[in-house]
Design an enzyme around this catalytic site. Structure first.
Site, PDB file in Angstrom:
ATOM      1  NE  ARG A 181       4.768   9.316   0.243  1.00  0.00           N
ATOM      2  CZ  ARG A 181       4.055   8.221  -0.042  1.00  0.00           C
ATOM      3  NH1 ARG A 181       3.133   8.245  -0.996  1.00  0.00           N
ATOM      4  NH2 ARG A 181       4.235   7.106   0.590  1.00  0.00           N
ATOM      5  CG  HIS A 228      -2.757   8.088  -3.934  1.00  0.00           C
ATOM      6  ND1 HIS A 228      -1.821   7.088  -4.073  1.00  0.00           N
ATOM      7  CD2 HIS A 228      -2.425   9.049  -4.843  1.00  0.00           C
ATOM      8  CE1 HIS A 228      -0.973   7.411  -5.034  1.00  0.00           C
ATOM      9  NE2 HIS A 228      -1.317   8.595  -5.518  1.00  0.00           N
TER      10      HIS A 228
HETATM   11  P1  GDP Z   1       1.493   4.766  -0.126  1.00  0.00           P
HETATM   12  O1  GDP Z   1       2.168   5.506  -1.240  1.00  0.00           O
HETATM   13  O2  GDP Z   1       1.992   5.192   1.240  1.00  0.00           O
HETATM   14  O3  GDP Z   1      -0.017   4.859  -0.197  1.00  0.00           O
HETATM   15  O4  GDP Z   1       1.892   3.219  -0.247  1.00  0.00           O
HETATM   16  P2  GDP Z   1       2.206   2.283  -1.524  1.00  0.00           P
HETATM   17  O5  GDP Z   1       2.279   3.105  -2.768  1.00  0.00           O
HETATM   18  O6  GDP Z   1       3.369   1.416  -1.171  1.00  0.00           O
HETATM   19  O7  GDP Z   1       0.922   1.339  -1.575  1.00  0.00           O
HETATM   20  C1  GDP Z   1      -0.314   1.780  -2.128  1.00  0.00           C
HETATM   21  C2  GDP Z   1      -1.449   1.311  -1.236  1.00  0.00           C
HETATM   22  O8  GDP Z   1      -1.463  -0.125  -1.181  1.00  0.00           O
HETATM   23  C3  GDP Z   1      -1.313   1.743   0.239  1.00  0.00           C
HETATM   24  O9  GDP Z   1      -1.809   3.028   0.471  1.00  0.00           O
HETATM   25  C4  GDP Z   1      -2.131   0.697   0.937  1.00  0.00           C
HETATM   26  O10 GDP Z   1      -3.515   1.000   0.821  1.00  0.00           O
HETATM   27  C5  GDP Z   1      -1.852  -0.553   0.117  1.00  0.00           C
HETATM   28  N1  GDP Z   1      -0.757  -1.381   0.653  1.00  0.00           N
HETATM   29  C6  GDP Z   1       0.576  -1.150   0.502  1.00  0.00           C
HETATM   30  N2  GDP Z   1       1.305  -2.122   1.081  1.00  0.00           N
HETATM   31  C7  GDP Z   1       0.411  -3.017   1.599  1.00  0.00           C
HETATM   32  C8  GDP Z   1       0.546  -4.275   2.312  1.00  0.00           C
HETATM   33  O11 GDP Z   1       1.642  -4.772   2.582  1.00  0.00           O
HETATM   34  N3  GDP Z   1      -0.616  -4.900   2.681  1.00  0.00           N
HETATM   35  C9  GDP Z   1      -1.850  -4.382   2.385  1.00  0.00           C
HETATM   36  N4  GDP Z   1      -2.937  -5.042   2.781  1.00  0.00           N
HETATM   37  N5  GDP Z   1      -2.001  -3.217   1.708  1.00  0.00           N
HETATM   38  C10 GDP Z   1      -0.902  -2.543   1.327  1.00  0.00           C
HETATM   39 MG    MG Z   2       2.319   5.091  -3.275  1.00  0.00          MG
END
Ligand code: GDP
Ligand code: MG
Length: 204
Positions: free
Chosen positions: A125, A165
Site C-alpha cells: 500500500r 489495484h
Molecule cells: P484503492 O484500494 O486505493 O484502490 O481504493 P478503494 O478500494 O477505496 O477503491 C477501489 C477503486 O475504486 C479505486 O482504485 C478507484 O479506481 C475507484 N474509486 C474509489 N473511490 C472513488 C471515487 O470517489 N470516485 C471515483 N470515480 N472512483 C473511485
Molecule cells: Mg481497495
C-alpha cells in the site's frame, strides 16, 4: 499457502497486486514491477497477464451499500464545491461509478501478481500510494506516474486512472488471490536474500 509454524514464514504474508488496463496501456508494467521488486523484502510468487471477465470483475469490487455511499457522497461533495449538483442519491451515483470500474477492468489486459513478505500488504500500500493520484505522495507509483483525480474522471465520465489495484489487508489479499489465481499458478522458491531477512540469526 504460508506455513505459519515455520519461523521463516511466520513473519510473512501475501499481497495481491493488479496492474489495471491504464497501467498496461501506458507501458508501465516493467516500471511498476520494479517498484515492488527493488524493496528486497518482497518475493514475487505469481505473475500473469489476462483479460478479466465481467463476472470476476463484479466480485472484485466491494458490493456493499457502505462503499457505494462513500463513493457517491465523495462525488456529490466534489460537485457541490464546483457549484454543480447531481440530483441522484449517493448510492445511485456509487452504483454508476462501480459499474464503470467493472466494465473498465474487462477492457484489459491486466497484469496480476502476488508479492510475499513481512507486512506485505502495508508495504505494498505504501509503494502504491493514495487512491487518488493527485493526493498520492511523490515516490509512490500513483504519485509519480499518474496525474488523475476524482473530479477529472467524474467530469469525463470515465473511471479514475490510478494504474493498479493493491489489497488492503492479509485477509482480503487471500480472498483476492483465491479469486484470481489457481494454486498451480503460484510458485514456491528461495530468494537469495531471504535467509538474511527471515531466518533466526545465529552468532556462532
Ligand atoms: P484503492 O484500494 O486505493 O484502490 O481504493 P478503494 O478500494 O477505496 O477503491 C477501489 C477503486 O475504486 C479505486 O482504485 C478507484 O479506481 C475507484 N474509486 C474509489 N473511490 C472513488 C471515487 O470517489 N470516485 C471515483 N470515480 N472512483 C473511485
Ligand atoms: Mg481497495
Amino acid at each position: 499457502m504460508i506455513d505459519h509454524k515455520d519461523p521463516i514464514s511466520m513473519k510473512q504474508e501475501r499481497a495481491f497486486i493488479m496492474i489495471k488496463p491504464d497501467g498496461v496501456a501506458r507501458g508501465l508494467v516493467g516500471e511498476i514491477i520494479q517498484r515492488f521488486e527493488r524493496t528486497g523484502g518482497l518475493k514475487l510468487t505469481a505473475l500473469k497477464m489476462f483479460y478479466p471477465d465481467y463476472e470476476q470483475s463484479c466480485k472484485h469490487y466491494d458490493n456493499s451499500d457502505a462503499w457505494k455511499i462513500k463513493l457517491g457522497t465523495r462525488t456529490k461533495d466534489a460537485q457541490k464545491a464546483q457549484g454543480r449538483e447531481d440530483p441522484r442519491d449517493p448510492i445511485e451515483i456509487g452504483n454508476d461509478i462501480q459499474e464503470k470500474l467493472r466494465n473498465y477492468l474487462c477492457q484489459g489486459p491486466v497484469v496480476a501478481m502476488i508479492w510475499q513478505g513481512n507486512q506485505a500488504n502495508q508495504l505494498c500500500r505504501k509503494i502504491t500510494g493514495h487512491t487518488c493520484p493527485r493526493d498520492a505522495a511523490p515516490g509512490t507509483v500513483r504519485g509519480d506516474l499518474s496525474v488523475d483525480d476524482y473530479d477529472l474522471s467524474d467530469a469525463s465520465n470515465r473511471p479514475m486512472y490510478n494504474l493498479l489495484h493493491c489489497s488492503d489487508s492479509p485477509e482480503n489479499a487471500e480472498l483476492e488471490i483465491k479469486r484470481w489465481f489457481k494454486e498451480d499458478e503460484i510458485h514456491a522458491w528461495q530468494k537469495l536474500d531471504e535467509a538474511r531477512l527471515y531466518e533466526i540469526w545465529k552468532s556462532n
